[in-house]
Design an enzyme around this catalytic site. Structure first.
Site, short mmCIF file in Angstrom:
data_model
loop_
_atom_site.label_atom_id
_atom_site.label_comp_id
_atom_site.label_asym_id
_atom_site.label_seq_id
_atom_site.Cartn_x
_atom_site.Cartn_y
_atom_site.Cartn_z
N GLU A 1 -2.55 -13.90 -7.13
CA GLU A 1 -1.40 -14.75 -7.45
C GLU A 1 -0.60 -14.18 -8.62
O GLU A 1 0.62 -14.34 -8.69
CB GLU A 1 -1.84 -16.19 -7.72
CG GLU A 1 -2.58 -16.85 -6.54
CD GLU A 1 -1.82 -16.82 -5.22
OE1 GLU A 1 -0.58 -16.72 -5.22
OE2 GLU A 1 -2.49 -16.87 -4.15
N GLU B 1 3.86 -10.01 -0.39
CA GLU B 1 2.41 -9.87 -0.24
C GLU B 1 1.95 -8.48 -0.69
O GLU B 1 0.83 -8.32 -1.16
CB GLU B 1 2.03 -10.14 1.22
CG GLU B 1 0.56 -10.40 1.46
CD GLU B 1 0.02 -11.69 0.81
OE1 GLU B 1 0.80 -12.50 0.28
OE2 GLU B 1 -1.22 -11.85 0.83
ZN ZN Z 1 -0.27 -13.93 -1.14
#
Ligand code: ZN
Length: 504
Positions: A267, A296
């Site tokens: 995160e 991502e």
């Molecule tokens: Zn993620």
């Protein structure tokens, strides 16, 4: 007088929409962290109100007229100017808000509230039949949304394009097939070499000490705690109210330190992306990640490429060991590394190791394609799911809760477009890291010395600060010199895992 009067008014109108979204994100963050449980009904109403306001503004005829005039003004400027990117992204957003049939948004919101509730119940008693009618309706909504885009090509393309602009089933299929062809044998080989028998980390890892270590480490990596914070939720996430207020969450388990520490790194990677946006983009529609896949890639970079790497732990392990002397005092670096890289195929995506993770994603991607094409009926979904898990991972879920009902995605949004970004992120993270290493051959010595400035500056200057100013493909080619490819990812995984050799 400004030379771009319509453009300036467009930017002002969009900035209020961006701020309304930022307020909405704060409500979500609060609901997920500290809201008393009794606040749920009012909060649902408040969030729906805000979403409605955002939609109303984006779909308003005034904004559409303003955008048309701004496009004409900006059309005369060089195409690499930020104004051009702003109207391009505004056009995407306005078209997405206006092309849906009237009533679709309300119908979908109501349906997904029901579908989510049915899923939560069904997951508990593992009863797939109870959600079949909901999923059939979801599939119908997904097809209608896809049709509204009026595009030729695969019915999933418009749904993919929402989160990963430019990607299509036709462009993704060869990449994903190549990933699957390599990972299935690599996983089997790694398991055969004994990786599944590695002992997990055991002992007691007090949560306070985990929190302190994670906070210190994400701050060293470059996550700015003056403009961010770390809280605890069941499902970790990153969320931003503005460029200067970007919050992350994690979940600590006193018996399983890997869970919270790697979720914190993951995160923080997302959080650093948003904190690293050019401050001039504040309240711009460009103030966001370029795509789900590019976002991502930043979390996977920190969590896996760097965070499960030997150089990182050669530097960081002594401090972790000092924080947990009772549990780690006798655990060598090699044993620790083997434990955090244990390859053990299982039925659950969010618990998957680095080698089997994408296999979970590709199963979902293929099933989404099959359902949207009409090749797979919803009532046969569970059987198809289980068959693919058996074929690819060699595992069978004990019940639907750890099988076809494990993910919330198909019960909270359309079917299609929700999963490809995870694998795109894995591919891109390795490709970017290969570029970073080629340009900075000493970077792993720095990481070993717990110095992360080169990594952070590279990511911020090349990726973060640009936000959505470029398409994902243009960004990837600017940063790495090539379009997205599978080679760097597979090479990296092979180096780290093949034959059980824990290096890299
Ligand atoms: Zn993620």
């Amino acid at each position: 007088m400004s030379r771009l009067p319509a453009y300036d008014r467009l930017v002002a109108a969009l900035s209020e929409i961006v701020d309304l979204r930022g307020i909405g994100f704060l409500l979500v963050w609060d609901r997920s962290t500290y809201m008393p449980p009794g606040g749920g009904a009012a909060r649902a109403r408040q969030e729906a109100l805000l979403r409605g306001l955002v939609h109303e503004r984006l779909a308003s005829p005034e904004l559409a007229r303003l955008l048309e005039r701004a496009e004409k003004e900006v059309g005369a400027l060089p195409p690499d100017r930020r104004e051009a990117a702003t109207v391009r992204v505004a056009r995407r957003e306005v078209d997405a808000a206006t092309r849906l049939p009237p009533g679709y948004a309300t119908e979908a919101a109501r349906h997904f509230a029901d579908a989510y509730a049915a899923w939560a119940r069904a997951r508990e008693d593992g009863d797939v039949r109870a959600v079949v009618p909901h999923l059939e309706r979801t599939l119908d909504l997904s097809r209608r949304k896809s049709d509204a885009a009026g595009r030729a090509g695969h019915p999933m393309d418009p749904l993919i394009d929402e989160s990963d602009p430019g990607a299509t089933v036709a462009t993704l299929r060869p990449l994903f097939d190549a990933v699957r062809a390599e990972l299935v044998p690599l996983m089997r080989e790694t398991v055969a070499a004994g990786a599944a028998d590695v002992e997990p980390l055991r002992g007691s890892f007090p949560v306070d000490a985990q929190r302190a270590w994670a906070l210190d480490r994400v701050a060293r990596l470059g996550y700015d705690l003056r403009r961010g914070r770390l809280d605890e939720t069941h499902h970790p996430f990153a969320i931003e109210s503005s460029i200067d207020d970007v919050r992350i969450t994690t979940r600590f388990d006193a018996r399983d330190p890997g869970l919270g520490l790697f979720a914190s790194l993951h995160e923080a990677g997302h959080g650093m992306y948003h904190q690293g946006l050019d401050p001039a983009l504040e309240t711009s529609v460009l103030a966001d990640g370029a795509s789900a896949g590019v976002h991502e890639s930043q979390s996977r970079m920190i969590e896996n490429v760097i965070g499960r790497g030997r150089p990182f732990w050669e530097g960081a392990y002594p401090s972790l060991r000092a924080a947990f002397p009772a549990a780690l005092g006798d655990v060598t670096l090699d044993r620790f590394l083997a434990a955090v890289r244990r390859v053990r195929p299982g039925p659950i995506r969010i618990r998957a190791d680095e080698v089997s993770y994408d296999l979970h994603v590709l199963i979902r991607f293929d099933l989404e394609c099959a359902m949207l094409e009409g090749r797979l009926e919803v009532r046969d979904l569970e059987e198809a799911w289980n068959a693919r898990y058996e074929a690819d991972l060699g595992v069978a879920p004990r019940h639907a809760g750890e099988g076809v009902l494990q993910d919330v995605h198909w019960f909270s949004r359309e079917i299609g477009g929700a999963f490809q970004g995870y694998t795109l992120g894995n591919l891109l993270a390795s490709q970017v890291y290969a570029t970073l290493k080629a340009e900075h051959p000493g970077v792993e010595d720095e990481i070993r010395a717990e110095r992360y400035e080169t990594v952070h500056t590279f990511l911020r200057d090349r990726i973060h600060r640009h936000g959505r100013a470029e398409t994902p493909d243009a960004l990837i080619r600017r940063v790495t010199g090539r379009s997205l490819e599978v080679g760097p990812y597979l090479t990296r995984l092979r180096a780290r895992y093949a034959g059980g050799a824990a290096s890299g």
